[in-house]
Motif scaffolding. Structure first.
Motif, PDB file in Angstrom:
ATOM      1  N   GLY A  55     -24.817  56.859 -17.951  1.00  0.00           N
ATOM      2  CA  GLY A  55     -24.124  55.918 -18.824  1.00  0.00           C
ATOM      3  C   GLY A  55     -24.010  54.569 -18.179  1.00  0.00           C
ATOM      4  N   ALA A  56     -23.040  53.798 -18.645  1.00  0.00           N
ATOM      5  CA  ALA A  56     -22.817  52.456 -18.110  1.00  0.00           C
ATOM      6  C   ALA A  56     -21.380  52.053 -18.390  1.00  0.00           C
ATOM      7  CB  ALA A  56     -23.777  51.460 -18.747  1.00  0.00           C
ATOM      8  N   SER A  57     -20.906  51.101 -17.589  1.00  0.00           N
ATOM      9  CA  SER A  57     -19.584  50.529 -17.845  1.00  0.00           C
ATOM     10  C   SER A  57     -19.690  49.017 -17.763  1.00  0.00           C
ATOM     11  CB  SER A  57     -18.566  51.044 -16.823  1.00  0.00           C
ATOM     12  OG  SER A  57     -18.874  50.555 -15.532  1.00  0.00           O
ATOM     13  N   TRP A  58     -18.764  48.364 -18.431  1.00  0.00           N
ATOM     14  CA  TRP A  58     -18.676  46.909 -18.429  1.00  0.00           C
ATOM     15  C   TRP A  58     -17.214  46.551 -18.563  1.00  0.00           C
ATOM     16  CZ3 TRP A  58     -21.769  49.609 -21.928  1.00  0.00           C
ATOM     17  CH2 TRP A  58     -21.151  49.921 -23.144  1.00  0.00           C
ATOM     18  N   ALA A  59     -16.918  45.275 -18.498  1.00  0.00           N
ATOM     19  CA  ALA A  59     -15.530  44.837 -18.561  1.00  0.00           C
ATOM     20  C   ALA A  59     -14.866  45.369 -19.828  1.00  0.00           C
ATOM     21  CB  ALA A  59     -15.456  43.309 -18.533  1.00  0.00           C
ATOM     22  N   GLY A  60     -13.928  46.285 -19.658  1.00  0.00           N
ATOM     23  CA  GLY A  60     -13.152  46.782 -20.779  1.00  0.00           C
ATOM     24  C   GLY A  60     -13.732  47.963 -21.529  1.00  0.00           C
ATOM     25  N   GLY A  61     -14.876  48.516 -21.110  1.00  0.00           N
ATOM     26  CA  GLY A  61     -15.433  49.653 -21.840  1.00  0.00           C
ATOM     27  C   GLY A  61     -16.657  50.240 -21.185  1.00  0.00           C
ATOM     28  N   GLY A  62     -17.321  51.096 -21.937  1.00  0.00           N
ATOM     29  CA  GLY A  62     -18.525  51.743 -21.442  1.00  0.00           C
ATOM     30  C   GLY A  62     -18.842  52.986 -22.239  1.00  0.00           C
ATOM     31  N   PHE A  63     -19.773  53.774 -21.714  1.00  0.00           N
ATOM     32  CA  PHE A  63     -20.121  55.041 -22.353  1.00  0.00           C
ATOM     33  C   PHE A  63     -20.664  55.999 -21.312  1.00  0.00           C
ATOM     34  CE2 PHE A  63     -24.108  52.820 -22.238  1.00  0.00           C
ATOM     35  CZ  PHE A  63     -25.069  53.816 -22.053  1.00  0.00           C
ATOM     36  N   ARG A  64     -20.616  57.284 -21.660  1.00  0.00           N
ATOM     37  CA  ARG A  64     -21.149  58.354 -20.835  1.00  0.00           C
ATOM     38  C   ARG A  64     -21.963  59.240 -21.762  1.00  0.00           C
ATOM     39  NH1 ARG A  64     -19.481  61.193 -16.202  1.00  0.00           N
ATOM     40  NH2 ARG A  64     -17.734  59.775 -15.943  1.00  0.00           N
ATOM     41  N   VAL A  65     -23.137  59.647 -21.322  1.00  0.00           N
ATOM     42  CA  VAL A  65     -23.969  60.570 -22.085  1.00  0.00           C
ATOM     43  C   VAL A  65     -24.083  61.862 -21.285  1.00  0.00           C
ATOM     44  CG1 VAL A  65     -26.251  61.019 -23.052  1.00  0.00           C
ATOM     45  CG2 VAL A  65     -25.271  58.727 -23.195  1.00  0.00           C
ATOM     46  N   LEU A  66     -23.674  62.963 -21.907  1.00  0.00           N
ATOM     47  CA  LEU A  66     -23.813  64.279 -21.295  1.00  0.00           C
ATOM     48  C   LEU A  66     -25.043  64.949 -21.899  1.00  0.00           C
ATOM     49  CD1 LEU A  66     -20.092  65.465 -21.479  1.00  0.00           C
ATOM     50  CD2 LEU A  66     -21.273  64.417 -19.530  1.00  0.00           C
ATOM     51  N   GLN A  67     -25.989  65.300 -21.063  1.00  0.00           N
ATOM     52  CA  GLN A  67     -27.196  65.999 -21.498  1.00  0.00           C
ATOM     53  C   GLN A  67     -27.046  67.450 -21.059  1.00  0.00           C
ATOM     54  OE1 GLN A  67     -29.869  64.591 -23.269  1.00  0.00           O
ATOM     55  NE2 GLN A  67     -30.452  66.713 -23.515  1.00  0.00           N
TER      56      GLN A  67
END
Length: 142
Positions: A55-67
């Motif tokens: 995934g990725a993160s940035w100022a104030g948020g992000g995401f995670r991908v579970l495979q």
């Protein structure tokens, strides 16, 4: 005349570049790591599989991908998304709003806020979860 213009515009340019770069959110990717993923339906453990997380993160948020090993992909987004929008108060799982949750690493029972705080103060492991309706997707290190 050109030298004067250059002497005036260079400091202004450096200032604008500095201001602009501090405003732009820079995404930082998470390296793919192996995890153990768990799926709880109505509070009952239904599935445990190996999975990988990226995934990725940035100022104030992000995401995670579970495979998951069976090929299922779960996308968990948190905080600010897209153009600074917050589509869900805490997080979304495959675009459905949910909330963060935590479980005991040994018993897998849900933790209250006080129990979570106690575990964190004592550096005890917990299982992080994304709760949606009565279901939970959780992940932990092997």
């Amino acid at each position: 005349m050109n030298k004067r213009l250059l002497l005036i515009t260079l400091p202004i340019s450096y200032f604008l570049i500095g201001v602009t770069s501090s405003i732009v959110a820079i995404a930082r990717p998470f390296e793919s790591i192996p995890l153990k993923c768990l799926f709880f339906r109505n509070g009952q453990l239904e599935l445990t599989q190996n999975c990988s997380s990226s995934g990725a993160s940035w100022a104030g948020g992000g995401f995670r991908v579970l495979q998951w090993d069976d090929g299922t992909t779960t996308r968990i987004a948190f905080g600010l998304q897209g153009r600074g929008e917050r589509p869900c108060p805490q997080l979304s799982v495959n675009n459905i709003c949910g909330e963060f949750g935590y479980r005991d690493a040994i018993t897998l029972q849900p933790l209250s806020d006080a129990e979570l705080q106690g575990k964190r103060q004592n550096n005890l492991p917990v299982v992080q979860c994304a709760n949606v309706n009565n279901d939970s997707i959780c992940w932990r290190s092997h």
